[in-house]
Design a protein around this motif. Structure first.
Motif, PDB file in Angstrom:
ATOM      1  N   LEU A   1     -41.704   3.578  -7.467  1.00 57.03           N
ATOM      2  CA  LEU A   1     -41.836   2.263  -6.828  1.00 57.03           C
ATOM      3  C   LEU A   1     -41.351   2.210  -5.384  1.00 57.03           C
ATOM      4  CD1 LEU A   1     -41.039  -0.205  -9.740  1.00 57.03           C
ATOM      5  CD2 LEU A   1     -43.216   0.222  -8.624  1.00 57.03           C
ATOM      6  N   PRO A   2     -40.185   2.759  -5.022  1.00 54.20           N
ATOM      7  CA  PRO A   2     -39.782   2.689  -3.604  1.00 54.20           C
ATOM      8  C   PRO A   2     -40.774   3.378  -2.669  1.00 54.20           C
ATOM      9  CG  PRO A   2     -37.897   3.233  -4.976  1.00 54.20           C
ATOM     10  CD  PRO A   2     -39.097   3.332  -5.860  1.00 54.20           C
ATOM     11  N   SER A   3     -41.255   4.559  -3.055  1.00 59.43           N
ATOM     12  CA  SER A   3     -42.231   5.253  -2.213  1.00 59.43           C
ATOM     13  C   SER A   3     -43.585   4.550  -2.239  1.00 59.43           C
ATOM     14  CB  SER A   3     -42.392   6.702  -2.684  1.00 59.43           C
ATOM     15  OG  SER A   3     -41.168   7.402  -2.583  1.00 59.43           O
ATOM     16  N   LEU A   4     -43.933   3.943  -3.374  1.00 55.27           N
ATOM     17  CA  LEU A   4     -45.196   3.222  -3.459  1.00 55.27           C
ATOM     18  C   LEU A   4     -45.193   2.004  -2.543  1.00 55.27           C
ATOM     19  CD1 LEU A   4     -47.860   3.408  -5.047  1.00 55.27           C
ATOM     20  CD2 LEU A   4     -46.887   1.829  -6.710  1.00 55.27           C
ATOM     21  N   THR A   5     -44.035   1.389  -2.377  1.00 57.59           N
ATOM     22  CA  THR A   5     -43.929   0.261  -1.439  1.00 57.59           C
ATOM     23  C   THR A   5     -44.281   0.701  -0.023  1.00 57.59           C
ATOM     24  OG1 THR A   5     -42.191  -0.726  -2.818  1.00 57.59           O
ATOM     25  CG2 THR A   5     -42.380  -1.509  -0.549  1.00 57.59           C
ATOM     26  N   ASN A   6     -43.799   1.859   0.388  1.00 60.82           N
ATOM     27  CA  ASN A   6     -44.130   2.369   1.724  1.00 60.82           C
ATOM     28  C   ASN A   6     -45.627   2.585   1.886  1.00 60.82           C
ATOM     29  OD1 ASN A   6     -41.428   2.410   2.502  1.00 60.82           O
ATOM     30  ND2 ASN A   6     -41.120   4.504   1.774  1.00 60.82           N
ATOM     31  N   GLN A   7     -46.287   3.079   0.846  1.00 65.56           N
ATOM     32  CA  GLN A   7     -47.721   3.304   0.933  1.00 65.56           C
ATOM     33  C   GLN A   7     -48.485   1.986   1.044  1.00 65.56           C
ATOM     34  OE1 GLN A   7     -48.739   6.272   1.515  1.00 65.56           O
ATOM     35  NE2 GLN A   7     -46.667   7.054   1.163  1.00 65.56           N
ATOM     36  N   TYR A   8     -48.037   0.953   0.331  1.00 72.03           N
ATOM     37  CA  TYR A   8     -48.672  -0.364   0.449  1.00 72.03           C
ATOM     38  C   TYR A   8     -48.491  -0.927   1.861  1.00 72.03           C
ATOM     39  CZ  TYR A   8     -49.154  -0.486  -4.651  1.00 72.03           C
ATOM     40  OH  TYR A   8     -49.501  -0.227  -5.947  1.00 72.03           O
TER      41      TYR A   8
ATOM     42  N   SER B   1     -45.822  -7.556   5.860  1.00 75.85           N
ATOM     43  CA  SER B   1     -44.992  -6.428   5.431  1.00 75.85           C
ATOM     44  C   SER B   1     -43.739  -6.907   4.706  1.00 75.85           C
ATOM     45  CB  SER B   1     -44.612  -5.568   6.639  1.00 75.85           C
ATOM     46  OG  SER B   1     -45.757  -5.027   7.264  1.00 75.85           O
ATOM     47  N   ILE B   2     -43.116  -7.962   5.218  1.00 74.79           N
ATOM     48  CA  ILE B   2     -41.914  -8.473   4.566  1.00 74.79           C
ATOM     49  C   ILE B   2     -42.231  -9.034   3.192  1.00 74.79           C
ATOM     50  CG2 ILE B   2     -40.161 -10.284   4.702  1.00 74.79           C
ATOM     51  CD1 ILE B   2     -40.055  -9.854   7.693  1.00 74.79           C
ATOM     52  N   LEU B   3     -43.330  -9.773   3.073  1.00 74.90           N
ATOM     53  CA  LEU B   3     -43.719 -10.311   1.770  1.00 74.90           C
ATOM     54  C   LEU B   3     -44.016  -9.190   0.780  1.00 74.90           C
ATOM     55  CD1 LEU B   3     -46.018 -13.303   2.824  1.00 74.90           C
ATOM     56  CD2 LEU B   3     -43.713 -13.415   1.858  1.00 74.90           C
ATOM     57  N   THR B   4     -44.710  -8.161   1.230  1.00 74.61           N
ATOM     58  CA  THR B   4     -45.000  -7.028   0.345  1.00 74.61           C
ATOM     59  C   THR B   4     -43.717  -6.329  -0.091  1.00 74.61           C
ATOM     60  OG1 THR B   4     -47.119  -6.687   1.483  1.00 74.61           O
ATOM     61  CG2 THR B   4     -46.287  -4.870   0.140  1.00 74.61           C
ATOM     62  N   ALA B   5     -42.808  -6.113   0.857  1.00 72.83           N
ATOM     63  CA  ALA B   5     -41.551  -5.445   0.525  1.00 72.83           C
ATOM     64  C   ALA B   5     -40.711  -6.280  -0.438  1.00 72.83           C
ATOM     65  CB  ALA B   5     -40.768  -5.153   1.801  1.00 72.83           C
ATOM     66  N   LEU B   6     -40.665  -7.600  -0.236  1.00 75.07           N
ATOM     67  CA  LEU B   6     -39.897  -8.458  -1.133  1.00 75.07           C
ATOM     68  C   LEU B   6     -40.475  -8.455  -2.544  1.00 75.07           C
ATOM     69  CD1 LEU B   6     -39.127 -11.545   1.136  1.00 75.07           C
ATOM     70  CD2 LEU B   6     -37.546  -9.770   0.381  1.00 75.07           C
ATOM     71  N   PHE B   7     -41.807  -8.521  -2.640  1.00 70.80           N
ATOM     72  CA  PHE B   7     -42.432  -8.501  -3.963  1.00 70.80           C
ATOM     73  C   PHE B   7     -42.164  -7.182  -4.675  1.00 70.80           C
ATOM     74  CE2 PHE B   7     -46.082  -7.253  -6.576  1.00 70.80           C
ATOM     75  CZ  PHE B   7     -46.077  -8.280  -7.507  1.00 70.80           C
ATOM     76  N   MET B   8     -42.334  -6.081  -3.975  1.00 75.36           N
ATOM     77  CA  MET B   8     -42.113  -4.780  -4.596  1.00 75.36           C
ATOM     78  C   MET B   8     -40.639  -4.560  -4.923  1.00 75.36           C
ATOM     79  SD  MET B   8     -45.004  -3.415  -5.063  1.00 75.36           S
ATOM     80  CE  MET B   8     -44.483  -1.764  -5.491  1.00 75.36           C
ATOM     81  N   HIS B   9     -39.734  -5.092  -4.092  1.00 71.81           N
ATOM     82  CA  HIS B   9     -38.310  -4.970  -4.394  1.00 71.81           C
ATOM     83  C   HIS B   9     -37.957  -5.726  -5.667  1.00 71.81           C
ATOM     84  CE1 HIS B   9     -33.995  -4.662  -3.848  1.00 71.81           C
ATOM     85  NE2 HIS B   9     -33.893  -5.980  -3.891  1.00 71.81           N
ATOM     86  N   ARG B  10     -38.516  -6.919  -5.814  1.00 71.41           N
ATOM     87  CA  ARG B  10     -38.272  -7.684  -7.040  1.00 71.41           C
ATOM     88  C   ARG B  10     -38.850  -6.965  -8.253  1.00 71.41           C
ATOM     89  NH1 ARG B  10     -36.785 -12.795  -8.334  1.00 71.41           N
ATOM     90  NH2 ARG B  10     -37.654 -13.704 -10.239  1.00 71.41           N
ATOM     91  N   PHE B  11     -40.050  -6.423  -8.088  1.00 68.99           N
ATOM     92  CA  PHE B  11     -40.665  -5.685  -9.192  1.00 68.99           C
ATOM     93  C   PHE B  11     -39.871  -4.426  -9.507  1.00 68.99           C
ATOM     94  CE2 PHE B  11     -43.938  -2.667 -10.779  1.00 68.99           C
ATOM     95  CZ  PHE B  11     -44.236  -3.340 -11.954  1.00 68.99           C
ATOM     96  N   ASN B  12     -39.328  -3.785  -8.485  1.00 73.33           N
ATOM     97  CA  ASN B  12     -38.531  -2.576  -8.691  1.00 73.33           C
ATOM     98  C   ASN B  12     -37.248  -2.890  -9.457  1.00 73.33           C
ATOM     99  OD1 ASN B  12     -37.650   0.089  -8.463  1.00 73.33           O
ATOM    100  ND2 ASN B  12     -36.687  -0.269  -6.477  1.00 73.33           N
ATOM    101  N   ARG B  13     -36.621  -4.006  -9.158  1.00 73.94           N
ATOM    102  CA  ARG B  13     -35.411  -4.394  -9.876  1.00 73.94           C
ATOM    103  C   ARG B  13     -35.700  -4.716 -11.334  1.00 73.94           C
ATOM    104  NH1 ARG B  13     -31.688  -8.661  -6.896  1.00 73.94           N
ATOM    105  NH2 ARG B  13     -30.487  -8.109  -8.752  1.00 73.94           N
ATOM    106  N   ARG B  14     -36.866  -5.306 -11.609  1.00 71.77           N
ATOM    107  CA  ARG B  14     -37.222  -5.617 -12.987  1.00 71.77           C
ATOM    108  C   ARG B  14     -37.583  -4.353 -13.768  1.00 71.77           C
ATOM    109  NH1 ARG B  14     -38.201 -10.825 -14.376  1.00 71.77           N
ATOM    110  NH2 ARG B  14     -39.473 -10.080 -16.116  1.00 71.77           N
ATOM    111  N   ALA B  15     -38.183  -3.374 -13.068  1.00 74.43           N
ATOM    112  CA  ALA B  15     -38.604  -2.152 -13.749  1.00 74.43           C
ATOM    113  C   ALA B  15     -37.500  -1.116 -13.849  1.00 74.43           C
ATOM    114  CB  ALA B  15     -39.803  -1.539 -13.023  1.00 74.43           C
TER     115      ALA B  15
END
Length: 403
Positions: A329-336, A383-397
């Motif tokens: 997930l952290p690396s996938l966020t960078n790709q998005y 970019s900030i919205l994408t990072a925030l969404f992926m960070h929240r998803f990363n914390r849940r996963a």
């Protein structure tokens, strides 16, 4: 022998650590001071730039956004006419950017996951093909790939009167891809509402499945119920929209004539070129992210899954991927984020995204600073919205209790 403390004294909470509290408030105060200094510096630079532009006779300010744009936009999610103001033209460009970015993110995620798993396959041919794809695509610049896709779609495909029809109702030609759509406009709205309902029901089902697995160890089916809920919600919404609409449940089917293709909806070759270029290019990097995540899982976990009698698909779905997500997930966020920013290269093939609209507006108004500032603000926000969404998803996963 030391005396035992009194029960009332032993049950009292420890006294507060005043030094730690003071340390926290001091850090917060320093952060606020630094933030204020940065804000003042940015305000000074912007004010100084605008003052220098006015001194040289150059117009400055964002008042031009209310003036008529005076140019056409070939495609967009929102209705647009040349007499409408510049802010609406920027809104159309933003919609085009978000549309191509979101659709490319979905496709590159699915394709990249399959490629990453294929690179670890025991089948030599499948593993070699996936490796060749990844090594070839990720080492060719994205701009060249966009131009290649545009050349294929605009020069190598037949004209509209000889359009290819890979499936009934689909026509592919130099004019783009034409496909059927519901004849009733309400069907789109109700189908979207049904999709939202299906996604909500799927989310509740997945939460219940996780709770049942945690409480009793019983594994509830996940994939097929989610697929049925989402597809069923879309079908239900479409049925309601057709029932309420004037045209019923009919579809607007495209028809090919001797001159062109009429009916249905279409996407332009420019959109297809950007969509295919971004999807296939980013999928190569997503494949490497997935492969690294899968290989980060300890071999003992795989041996334990085999000892429990799990099949290869069950091992991947229940044991490997849940643990690999911590790395993926952290690396996938960078790709998005890279994909969203790479969509700005769409201007090279004539797709009317935000950058293209800003360039046209800049040429007509001469407001270079303002147009560039709008582009920067939009991409920073996305970019900030994408990072925030992926960070929240990363914390849940994240798997609690694992090192």
């Amino acid at each position: 022998m030391p005396a035992k403390p009194h029960p009332l004294i032993a049950s009292r909470p420890p006294p507060p650590d005043n030094r730690r509290t003071a340390y926290i408030w001091r850090n917060r105060a320093l952060q606020l001071v630094v933030l204020a200094i940065i804000g003042l510096l940015v305000w000074y630079l912007i004010g100084n730039t605008l003052a220098n532009m006015r001194a040289r006779g150059a117009h400055a300010g964002f008042d031009f956004l209310l003036d008529p744009a005076g140019f056409e936009i070939s495609e967009g999610l929102f209705g647009y006419e040349s007499g409408q103001p510049f802010w609406r033209a920027f809104l159309v460009g933003l919609g085009n950017t978000v549309r191509v970015a979101l659709s490319s993110i979905v496709v590159c995620t699915v394709l990249g996951t399959l490629l990453g798993i294929g690179r670890l396959s025991r089948n030599f041919l499948l593993r070699s093909l996936c490796t060749a794809y990844v090594e070839l695509v990720r080492n060719v610049p994205i701009l060249l790939q966009l131009l290649m896709w545009y050349f294929v779609l605009s020069d190598m495909l037949p004209t509209s009167d000889e359009a290819l029809s890979p499936l009934p109702g689909l026509f592919l030609s130099k004019s783009g891809l034409v496909f059927p759509v519901p004849a009733s406009p309400l069907s789109w709205i109700y189908a979207g509402a049904g999709l939202l309902l299906g996604v909500t029901a799927s989310f509740l089902h997945l939460r219940r499945a996780s709770r049942v697995l945690s409480d009793s160890g019983r594994q509830l089916p996940r994939v097929w119920p989610v697929v049925l809920m989402v597809c069923g919600g879309i079908a239900l919404g479409y049925a309601l929209g057709g029932l309420i609409g004037d045209t019923g449940w009919a579809f607007d089917l495209p028809e090919k004539s001797e001159i062109n293709i009429s009916g249905g909806a279409a996407v332009t070759p420019e959109f297809l070129a950007v969509f295919l270029g971004l999807s296939t290019y980013t999928a190569a990097f997503v494949a490497e992210v997935v492969r690294a995540g899968v290989q980060s899982v300890q071999h003992g976990q795989l041996e334990a899954a085999r000892a429990l009698g799990l099949g290869r698909v069950q091992q991947l779905r229940l044991v490997i991927l849940p643990q690999a997500m911590r790395v993926i997930l952290p690396s996938l966020t960078n790709q998005y984020l890279n994909l969203t920013k790479n969509s700005s290269l769409a201007v090279a093939v004539g797709y009317p995204d935000l950058v293209s609209i800003a360039n046209t507006s800049l040429n007509q108004t001469g407001r270079a600073f303002e147009c560039v500032a709008i582009i920067m603000a939009v991409y920073v926000s996305l970019s900030i919205l994408t990072a925030l969404f992926m960070h929240r998803f990363n914390r849940r996963a994240d798997l609690k209790g694992l090192a």
